[in-house]
Design an enzyme around this catalytic site. Structure first.
Site, short mmCIF file in Angstrom:
data_model
loop_
_atom_site.label_atom_id
_atom_site.label_comp_id
_atom_site.label_asym_id
_atom_site.label_seq_id
_atom_site.Cartn_x
_atom_site.Cartn_y
_atom_site.Cartn_z
N ASP A 175 0.85 -1.18 0.00
CA ASP A 175 0.00 0.00 0.00
C ASP A 175 0.90 1.24 0.00
OD1 ASP A 175 -2.32 1.61 0.33
OD2 ASP A 175 -1.92 1.72 2.47
N ASP A 223 -2.37 -0.81 5.74
CA ASP A 223 -2.81 -0.36 7.06
C ASP A 223 -4.31 -0.13 7.15
OD1 ASP A 223 -3.04 1.84 5.47
OD2 ASP A 223 -1.77 3.16 6.67
N ASP A 277 -7.09 -2.89 2.61
CA ASP A 277 -5.96 -3.80 2.37
C ASP A 277 -6.22 -5.20 2.90
OD1 ASP A 277 -4.27 -1.69 1.33
OD2 ASP A 277 -4.11 -0.97 3.38
#
Length: 876
Positions: free
Chosen positions: A313, A611, A615
């Protein structure tokens, strides 16, 4: 949008819908009970063989052997049960995302209800700071901005517009007429109709994916399972062949053959592997914790070291998740670079010209509703991240926020609304007032009649300003313009948005973490590909990727829209688009799964870092999920196998190194165990072919397995890193544990031990020694072989004499302890009787030690040959 029923639902209708649609909550996953988990631990070929061996021992009245085998099975099962039970809570944190109360209008009155009581059709009310209780279609919105980063990965709050009409199927980030469960209102207020609750919401669809269970296995489990089946089959075939050979040769009674088969099964099966595996993983867990990598599931310790591809990410992982002003561009072309990331110290270039920046910083401070202060040893902030970035900019210029605000008291505030695309503040200035405005460059330029240059205020050049803003946008920046106007009117700020002086533009971006680029480079050096997957704009993703050195092989950023088009063309088209790509933007949560699936189909072992809630599905889908500990949501942490405590992507590199160390130690343990078992099989085959009696009885084989391996294999798991782990390419995804180099090691080392032991046993029998005496000395020799072999196994390629002696004190101490335990057993009457042992003379022990040192010579020669072959290959 008009509200169909301004009075809201009636209490009766709400109760009816609650019964129809169910509570607005996400269900807890159904967990397997301890007994079910315990039973699962016995589903292994190794276990099947050991169970058969235990039953056979009972059948022929060898109760001690049966007890020994059962004890090993129970210890292994308990360890496995504890590990699995701790790993079953992956979806539980999702419920926390929608707990609390919500404001709804029912029976014509605004009231607070438990979030679980919210139903489709409810008229929900939102205000700044609220957590959105369900998916809501907006009817009215006033300055509403929603932080959707946990759901979409978009770092900036999304401005909502009740009048918007996005296309059907538009990505979440573009549905500005909707609010989604689990997101947070950063400012503004709104009213809307609840369209979905519970599992029907966007977060609910993610919950379904997480609760469905993991579809992939950790790399180590895949390799161990394959290894288990192969070795179990090989052991079974070998023992059967030996029994048939003994029947053919003759001279062995049935009971003796049965005991020999049981002893060999227990001796050659690496039942010590689960304990050694657990120890190796636990040691790796401790070492990783010191490097800020927290392991949630023990088996995942090795997983990072196996990965060939990391999907990361962007927001909060590769970047700091704190919007930062990086450039200031003034009318006329003057440009200033701003150092520092996020909320913290920094500086602005060209200090001799800072006087030109004072006005732009003052306007940024006044047209602002946020807070920034230094407290508790670090900078603390609260409010919209764009506003906070302007406060940080003022501090970098050396301004005192308290003093500045005291000099110009605020008279009116113009809150941000999407329709205006600006915000502002009217402050007292002398006898009059000053209007400070910030917003989009197009809006500010249209409202301005002049611009501030080095030579003072001049007529505005809108074309030049537009060119400046477009150039910054192409670099991935978010551009904000600022303007001001002095006025005699101390009220009616909203009516004075014209005839402004254009002060300049600032370029903002969520900056790359300082050590992220080096970490990406190290991954590349270690043979691991890194891809960035974000919900942000493609130009922003491209700019961040450029800073990190991440480049698409195709040269283009792959967007969520492109993935949708390829998906319609079929899996082959999707794979063609995904596999060469390294930068993905405007990606939705379930599309991350598609990316992971495609890479895994290509044969990669994939790690996913992130986070946010968005995700979590991909983290569950991948071979290993890695969550950020500081800013990570509870959902991400619960779905992850590992948590990076300091949120640094660089810590992942340290985790990769330790994962490779753990796997290397597991390989060493396996090689030690299999070579010892192979040597015992070879010894028995040779003695049967030579017509000699069994070289060891069953109880001695059990003792050999306990002493030669039981201490030393566990101690070998403590071996530290050799130092070249990150300079080696990752293992091939299809590479088995029992690959060519280990097979070569087992054949050479195991053959050496088996042959030398046979020659000694044969020589002892030929010399007139009794069978019991020959077995006693042969057992001592095999234990000495185990001592030498354990020390030599500290490295697969490096010479024992080049390894720091006390680098692994546990093994250095385990070797003499194993020897002392065996020697002690020969002097304990009851134990020596059970094992058919007697003390060995010092001269005989020294003779056997000399024979065992031949094994060290053979192993050193093998390592030297391997290093030489590797050097030749490298030269080519």
């Amino acid at each position: 949008m008009d509200i169909e029923n301004p009075e809201g639902l009636s209490s009766a209708e709400a109760a009816s819908r609650l019964e129809e649609f169910g509570p607005n909550r996400l269900p807890e996953p159904k967990l397997s009970g301890p007994l079910v988990l315990f039973a699962r631990q016995f589903l292994s070929p190794f276990i099947y063989i050991l169970i058969i061996a235990a039953l056979a021992s009972v059948a022929i009245a060898q109760i001690p052997s049966a007890v020994f085998i059962v004890a090993v099975l129970l210890i292994n099962a308990v360890i496995g049960t504890v590990q699995e039970y701790a790993a079953q809570k992956s979806a539980s944190a999702l419920r926390k995302m929608v707990r609390g109360t919500a404001r709804v209008r029912r029976d014509g009155f605004d009231q607070s209800v438990d979030i679980e009581q919210v139903v489709p059709g409810d008229l929900a009310l939102l205000t700044s700071g609220d957590k959105v209780p369900a998916d809501i279609r907006l009817a009215t919105a006033h300055g509403l901005a929603i932080d959707e980063s946990a759901l979409t990965g978009e770092s900036l709050a999304v401005t909502k517009n009740a009048a918007a009409a996005p296309e059907e199927g538009a990505p979440i980030s573009e549905r500005v007429d909707m609010c989604f469960a689990g997101t947070v209102v950063t400012h503004g207020r709104a009213m809307g109709t609840v369209t979905a609750t519970g599992l029907s919401t966007q977060i609910g669809s993610i919950a379904k994916e997480i609760g469905a269970g993991r579809l992939s296995e950790p790399p180590l489990m895949i390799r161990i399972r394959r290894f288990t089946y192969k070795v179990a089959g090989g052991i079974g075939i070998s023992i059967l062949a030996l029994v048939l050979l003994m029947l053919h040769v003759g001279g062995y009674d049935t009971r003796e053959m049965a005991m020999m088969s049981i002893g060999l099964a227990v001796s050659t099966i690496p039942e010590g592997l689960p304990a050694a595996l657990t120890v190796a993983l636990a040691i790796g867990m401790g070492r990783m914790a010191n490097l800020h990598v927290i392991i949630r599931k023990l088996i995942a310790v090795e997983s990072l070291g196996s990965c060939t591809f990391i999907c990361s990410d962007k927001t909060g992982t590769l970047t700091v998740n704190e919007l930062t002003i990086k450039k200031i561009v003034l009318p006329g072309g003057a440009e200033f670079d701003v150092a520092g990331s996020g909320v913290g110290p920094g500086s602005i270039g060209q200090p001799e010209q800072h006087h030109r920046l004072r006005d732009i910083c003052l306007t940024g401070v006044f047209a602002n509703e946020s807070y920034l202060d230094y407290a508790g040893g670090e900078w603390a902030s609260d409010g919209d991240i764009v506003d906070v970035a302007f406060l940080v900019l003022a501090k970098k210029l050396g301004l005192s926020l308290r003093q500045v605000r005291a000099e110009q008291a605020q008279l009116e505030m113009i809150p941000y609304e999407s329709e205006r695309a600006l915000s502002g503040s009217l402050t007292r200035l002398g006898a009059g007032a000053c209007l400070h405005v910030k917003g989009s460059p197009e809006k500010l330029a249209a409202m301005s009649s002049q611009m501030m240059t080095r030579d003072g205020a001049v007529p505005i050049d809108r074309a030049a300003i537009e060119a400046q803003s477009e150039a910054l946008a192409r670099q991935g920046y978010r551009v904000i313009a600022l303007g001001r106007r002095e006025t005699d009117h101390t009220t009616g700020a909203i009516d004075q948005l014209s005839d402004l002086t254009f002060l300049g533009q600032v370029a903002m971006i969520d900056p790359v973490r300082p050590d992220a680029k080096e970490a990406v480079d190290k991954c590349r050096d270690a043979g691991i590909e890194v891809a960035m997957i974000t919900g942000d704009h493609p130009s922003t993703a491209a700019a961040i990727a450029r800073d990190l050195g991440i480049r698409n092989l195709s040269g283009e950023v792959v967007t969520g829209a492109a993935l949708r088009r390829s998906e319609q063309e079929g899996q082959a088209a999707l794979d063609t688009l995904i596999r060469p790509a390294r930068v993905f933007a405007r990606i939705e949560p379930l599309q991350k799964q598609q990316i992971v699936d495609s890479l895994m189909r290509a044969g990669h072992f994939v790690a996913v870092t992130g986070d946010g809630v968005n995700d979590a599905p991909a983290m569950r889908r991948a071979n290993v999920g890695v969550a950020m500990g500081k800013r990570g949501t509870d959902v991400a942490k619960e779905a992850a196998d590992l948590i990076i405590a300091d949120d640094r992507f660089a810590s992942i590199v340290a985790g990769v190194e330790q994962g490779r160390v753990v796997y290397g130690n597991i390989r060493k343990v396996i090689a030690l165990l299999i070579a010892t078992g192979f040597s015992a099989l070879l010894l028995f085959f040779l003695t049967v072919l030579a017509g000699l009696p069994m070289p060891l009885v069953a109880v001695q084989l059990l003792w050999l397995n306990l002493i030669a391996n039981g201490l030393q294999d566990v101690a070998l798991a403590f071996e530290p890193k050799e130092g070249n782990e990150l300079s080696r390419p990752p293992r091939r995804p299809d590479e088995p544990i029992f690959e060519r180099r280990i097979i070569e090691h087992v054949l050479i080392t195991g053959t050496a031990m088996g042959l030398l032991a046979f020659f000694v046993f044969d020589w002892l029998i030929e010399s007139g020694r009794s069978t019991e005496d020959a077995r006693n000395l042969t057992l001592m020799l095999m234990i000495l072989f185990g001592n030498i072999h354990a020390l030599s196994s500290r490295s697969e390629t490096r010479s024992l004499f080049r390894i720091r002696f006390w680098g692994n004190p546990f093994l250095v101490l385990a070797v003499p302890v194993a020897q002392a335990v065996h020697i002690g057993a020969t002097h304990v009457p009851w134990l020596s009787d059970v094992l058919s042992l007697h003390p060995v003379a010092v001269s005989e022990w020294l003779m056997l030690l000399g024979v065992s040192l031949l094994l060290l010579v053979i192993e050193e020669a093998h390592k030297f040959s391997h290093r030489r072959r590797r050097g030749v290959r490298a030269a080519k």
